[in-house]
Enzyme design. Structure first.
Site, short mmCIF file in Angstrom:
data_model
loop_
_atom_site.label_atom_id
_atom_site.label_comp_id
_atom_site.label_asym_id
_atom_site.label_seq_id
_atom_site.Cartn_x
_atom_site.Cartn_y
_atom_site.Cartn_z
N CYS A 2 -5.31 0.55 -6.30
CA CYS A 2 -5.30 -0.50 -7.44
C CYS A 2 -3.83 -1.02 -7.45
O CYS A 2 -2.88 -1.20 -7.80
CB CYS A 2 -5.23 0.82 -8.25
SG CYS A 2 -6.75 2.30 -8.47
N ARG A 27 -3.68 -5.47 -2.30
CA ARG A 27 -3.58 -4.47 -1.81
C ARG A 27 -5.38 -3.86 -1.86
O ARG A 27 -4.67 -2.08 -1.37
CB ARG A 27 -3.25 -3.95 -3.62
CG ARG A 27 -1.41 -4.96 -4.00
CD ARG A 27 -1.65 -3.54 -5.52
NE ARG A 27 -1.45 -2.82 -5.65
CZ ARG A 27 -0.04 -1.98 -5.69
NH1 ARG A 27 1.06 -2.58 -5.54
NH2 ARG A 27 0.36 -0.75 -5.90
N TRP A 73 -10.29 0.73 -6.17
CA TRP A 73 -9.56 1.38 -5.05
C TRP A 73 -10.11 2.43 -5.06
O TRP A 73 -8.98 3.55 -5.67
CB TRP A 73 -8.39 1.37 -4.23
CG TRP A 73 -8.49 1.14 -2.99
CD1 TRP A 73 -9.06 0.92 -1.90
CD2 TRP A 73 -8.27 2.42 -2.18
NE1 TRP A 73 -9.02 0.94 -0.79
CE2 TRP A 73 -8.44 2.32 -1.19
CE3 TRP A 73 -7.70 3.31 -2.65
CZ2 TRP A 73 -8.02 3.21 0.23
CZ3 TRP A 73 -7.60 4.34 -1.68
CH2 TRP A 73 -8.02 4.17 0.29
N ASN A 97 -3.46 3.16 -12.58
CA ASN A 97 -3.12 3.43 -11.08
C ASN A 97 -2.18 4.84 -10.76
O ASN A 97 -1.22 5.14 -11.05
CB ASN A 97 -1.83 2.28 -10.42
CG ASN A 97 -2.31 2.55 -8.58
OD1 ASN A 97 -2.34 3.15 -8.74
ND2 ASN A 97 -1.15 1.44 -8.61
N GLY A 98 -3.13 5.41 -10.04
CA GLY A 98 -3.06 7.21 -9.00
C GLY A 98 -3.76 7.94 -9.15
O GLY A 98 -4.85 7.70 -9.43
N GLU A 471 0.02 0.54 17.98
CA GLU A 471 0.13 -0.55 17.32
C GLU A 471 -0.37 -1.53 17.68
O GLU A 471 -1.53 -2.21 16.71
CB GLU A 471 1.71 -0.87 16.69
CG GLU A 471 1.70 -2.06 16.36
CD GLU A 471 1.34 -1.15 14.78
OE1 GLU A 471 0.68 -0.25 14.69
OE2 GLU A 471 1.29 -2.19 14.10
N LYS A 475 -3.61 -2.22 15.47
CA LYS A 475 -4.18 -4.14 14.94
C LYS A 475 -5.73 -4.41 15.47
O LYS A 475 -6.15 -5.21 14.49
CB LYS A 475 -2.75 -4.80 15.44
CG LYS A 475 -1.82 -4.91 15.66
CD LYS A 475 -1.17 -5.82 13.92
CE LYS A 475 -1.91 -4.61 12.43
NZ LYS A 475 -0.54 -3.56 12.55
N GLU A 478 -8.27 -2.11 13.31
CA GLU A 478 -8.55 -2.02 12.08
C GLU A 478 -9.04 -3.41 11.47
O GLU A 478 -9.47 -3.85 10.17
CB GLU A 478 -6.92 -1.93 11.22
CG GLU A 478 -6.00 -3.15 11.23
CD GLU A 478 -4.91 -2.34 10.73
OE1 GLU A 478 -4.21 -2.08 9.56
OE2 GLU A 478 -3.86 -3.13 11.34
N HIS A 494 -7.73 12.77 32.34
CA HIS A 494 -7.93 14.36 31.91
C HIS A 494 -9.57 14.56 31.06
O HIS A 494 -9.23 15.31 30.16
CB HIS A 494 -6.18 14.58 31.32
CG HIS A 494 -5.34 14.70 32.13
ND1 HIS A 494 -5.20 16.08 33.05
CD2 HIS A 494 -3.91 14.64 32.13
CE1 HIS A 494 -4.53 15.39 33.76
NE2 HIS A 494 -4.02 15.50 33.56
N LYS A 593 -3.78 -2.16 0.78
CA LYS A 593 -1.88 -2.89 1.38
C LYS A 593 -1.41 -1.36 1.66
O LYS A 593 -0.09 -0.96 2.28
CB LYS A 593 -1.71 -3.78 0.87
CG LYS A 593 -0.76 -4.37 1.21
CD LYS A 593 -0.21 -4.98 2.77
CE LYS A 593 0.60 -5.35 3.38
NZ LYS A 593 1.26 -5.47 5.28
C1 F6R Z 1 -0.92 -1.18 9.82
C2 F6R Z 1 -0.98 -0.84 8.84
C3 F6R Z 1 -0.85 0.47 7.73
C4 F6R Z 1 0.54 0.99 7.17
C5 F6R Z 1 0.75 2.48 6.33
C6 F6R Z 1 2.44 2.63 6.06
O1 F6R Z 1 -1.52 -2.23 9.64
O2 F6R Z 1 -0.78 -1.77 7.97
O3 F6R Z 1 -0.52 1.23 8.55
O4 F6R Z 1 2.23 1.00 8.18
O5 F6R Z 1 -0.48 2.22 5.70
O6 F6R Z 1 2.03 1.42 4.48
P1 F6R Z 1 3.90 1.55 4.74
O7 F6R Z 1 4.66 1.07 5.22
O8 F6R Z 1 3.97 0.67 3.42
O9 F6R Z 1 3.97 2.82 3.92
#
Ligand code: F6R
Length: 598
Positions: A2, A27, A73, A97-98, A471, A475, A478, A494, A593
């Site tokens: 949010c 966000r 959100w 927000n929360g 990673e 990428k 997602e 396995h 985000k």
């Molecule tokens: C993936 C991504 C997420 C963040 C995760 C932690 O591309 O961005 O997996 O890495 O949500 O977020 P932060 O770094 O803000 O704690």
């Protein structure tokens, strides 16, 4: 997650709120709404989906000088209009927000109220209305509210009886106050107000903010507080795309300068800065690293380097598990928390759990003044600047850059790495921005064309390459919605190898000469079962690599620098593949985000 914006001033609040909400889109959200006060009455307009749908509902001639806005959100209740914010009960309208953990219990003491939504947030408006009806003293009402709410919140509040003033408060959810000329703002973070002002104040937990043509901040005893006004150094342009098709691509291109900026302080022309600028970490017998998603993956890269070159046992934990599990951390160990936003709920809760044990903590964070940065005993800021794309790239590379230099610093202080070798490695870091730049320029689209039309993909690698595979796989999945998993290369046989069929995509990473032969054998195993293999390897391994369908050969410099090189093709394969699949790259579905709820 949010987003909140609030405005009081001479401009049309409706325009300011919509502009602020658009800057908070990154966000992640599924509905949006605004409330404005006029003639002692608050009006609400809200809509499901993109902000443009909300905009379409708003009369172009509408004018007001005070209002609050929200991007939601969904957590409690579906993403439908009745659950969108703002919520109004009686004289009070709020954005939240929360998460209010005791909202069910609170509903019991609010049994005279009929609730219109399924949210936890609506109880806040009802509670304010009830308390205000008992005693018309708004500051005391908000103070009482703080005592009754359990959970996390950033709140913007309007009261019909107080037409020129906006109230706000926070606990464990981000909130700032924007400082303008005869106009003031509240927001979840700085980009929302940057069009109007670059001056802002950080709000601490349990402070109450009163905003009209001036800003008054009270502590929980209702004593007035002085606050430092901070200046945001970046421009609005920094938070815009700068000519790139997507924020993600722009942020990938920013990586050479991000790495340079992040490491500048630690890698001057001699060993002094490497040794003196990094906190004294060589005293620790054990390090634990905690983070979520990509931050967790960065931690895995750190583990390999810290164990191999700093000779410190390092464990890496996913924060959402760590916060509830029994952990065995000695007093003489360090816990590192990694987070771009510094507001991730699980990482923050994990930090608080460790702080209770009086164990040393260090945060590696991007957002200045974020909760993690403020609460950890020590903080190292990465210098990535605002990251708008939901999928992280430049923050991740900056995180692994810090961990790499941390291992180098400790290893040098312990003389596991000689001064001469350390100087050579420092020198290699100076060449890194150019190497990254050259690698970004390569053609990944033609590789993406060979893999984008399949719905599954496996990433394999050993050791450090496995950490990077995780990673790379995240990428891809997602942003392109291809089902993708990363495996240690030796683990495939396995079980998972049964999924390999004619044409199954496998992306293999082999950048460690000591174990690359083993990975190549695993590649051959999948190849002989029909897999379509994309191989990422290094130029110091002399082979024709005939067993791979696509080959990406990257330069090998040393173990400290190379993770920061290997990640570039992985990011761009993900990006180009998602683009070919026509995905909403900067805002993938269901993602936020900044994950400020657990
Ligand atoms: C993936 C991504 C997420 C963040 C995760 C932690 O591309 O961005 O997996 O890495 O949500 O977020 P932060 O770094 O803000 O704690």
């Amino acid at each position: 997650m949010c987003g909140i914006i609030g405005y009081v001033g001479k401009q049309n609040a409706i325009e300011v709120l919509l502009s602020g909400l658009k800057s908070l889109e990154y966000r992640g959200y599924d509905s949006a709404g605004i409330a404005y006060l006029k003639s002692n009455h608050t009006q609400i307009i809200k809509s499901v989906g993109k902000i443009k749908y909300l905009e379409e509902k708003i009369d172009k001639d509408l004018v007001s000088n005070i209002g609050i806005g929200h991007t939601r959100w969904a957590t409690h209740g579906k993403p439908i209009e009745k659950n969108s914010h703002p919520h109004k009960v009686g004289k009070f309208t709020i954005v939240h927000n929360g998460i209010i953990e005791n909202y069910q219990a609170l509903k019991k003491i609010l049994n005279n109220y009929k609730f219109k939504s399924d949210t936890d947030s609506e109880v806040i408006a009802a509670l304010l209305d009830k308390l205000y009806n008992e005693k018309k003293d708004i500051l005391n009402v908000i103070k009482q509210l703080e005592n009754l709410l359990v959970g996390s919140y950033a709140l913007g509040i309007l009261c019909d009886d107080i037409p020129n003033t906006l109230y706000a408060l926070r606990k464990d959810s981000p909130l700032i106050v924007g400082v303008g000329e005869n106009e003031n703002f509240i927001a979840s973070d700085v980009p929302a107000i940057l069009k109007y002002t670059n001056k802002y104040m950080l709000v601490d937990n349990n402070e109450i903010i009163e905003i009209n043509d001036k800003i008054t901040i009270y502590n929980s005893k209702l004593e007035k507080q002085d606050k430092e006004i901070l200046i945001f150094e970046g421009s609005l342009e920094q938070a815009e795309k700068n000519g790139y098709e997507h924020f993600m691509l722009k942020e990938i291109h920013e990586q050479p300068s991000v790495v340079k900026e992040t490491l500048h302080k630690f890698l001057q022309y001699d060993l002094d800065s490497l040794v003196n600028e990094m906190p004294n970490l060589e005293k620790y017998k054990q390090i634990s690293i905690v983070g979520c998603g990509s931050a967790y993956h960065a931690g895995l890269v750190g583990k390999y380097l810290l164990e191999k070159y700093a000779d410190i046992k390092t464990d890496v934990y996913i924060a959402s598990e760590f916060r509830y599990q029994k952990v065995f951390i000695d007093k003489d160990s360090l816990v590192i928390f990694i987070s771009q936003s510094g507001e991730t709920a699980d990482t923050l809760a994990s930090l608080r759990k460790v702080l209770e044990e009086d164990i040393d903590t260090l945060a590696i964070v991007n957002v200045i003044g974020s909760s993690l940065a403020r609460e950890a005993k020590e903080t190292i800021y990465i210098k990535a600047g605002p990251e708008i794309s939901v999928a992280t790239t430049k923050a991740y590379i900056a995180q692994i850059a810090i961990l790499s230099v941390m291992a180098l610093s400790i290893g040098t202080k312990k003389q596991i790495i000689s001064d001469k070798k350390a100087l050579e490695i420092i020198d290699s870091f100076k060449k890194l921005p150019d190497i990254i730049e050259n690698l970004i320029k390569k053609d990944y689209k033609s590789i993406a064309k060979t893999i984008y039309d399949k719905d599954t993909c496996f990433y394999i690698g050993r050791g450090m390459d496995y950490a990077l595979s995780m990673e790379g796989s995240l990428k891809l999945k997602e942003i392109s919605y291809i089902v993708s998993s990363a495996y240690p290369a030796g683990e495939l046989k396995h079980g998972t190898i049964s999924l390999i069929d004619e044409g199954t995509n496998v992306i293999a990473i082999a950048t460690d000469k000591n174990i690359s032969d083993k990975t190549f054998s695993n590649v051959k195993e999948v190849k002989s079962r029909g897999a379509f293999v994309t191989l990422i390897t290094i130029d110091t391994i002399k082979d024709e690599f005939d067993f791979a369908d696509n080959k990406i050969i990257i330069p090998y410099i040393n173990d400290f620098v190379n993770p920061l090189i290997t990640i570039i093709p992985l990011q761009l394969i993900g990006y180009e593949t998602a683009k070919l699949r026509g995905c909403d790259i900067d805002k993938p579905k269901n993602l936020a985000k900044s994950v400020t709820v657990e």
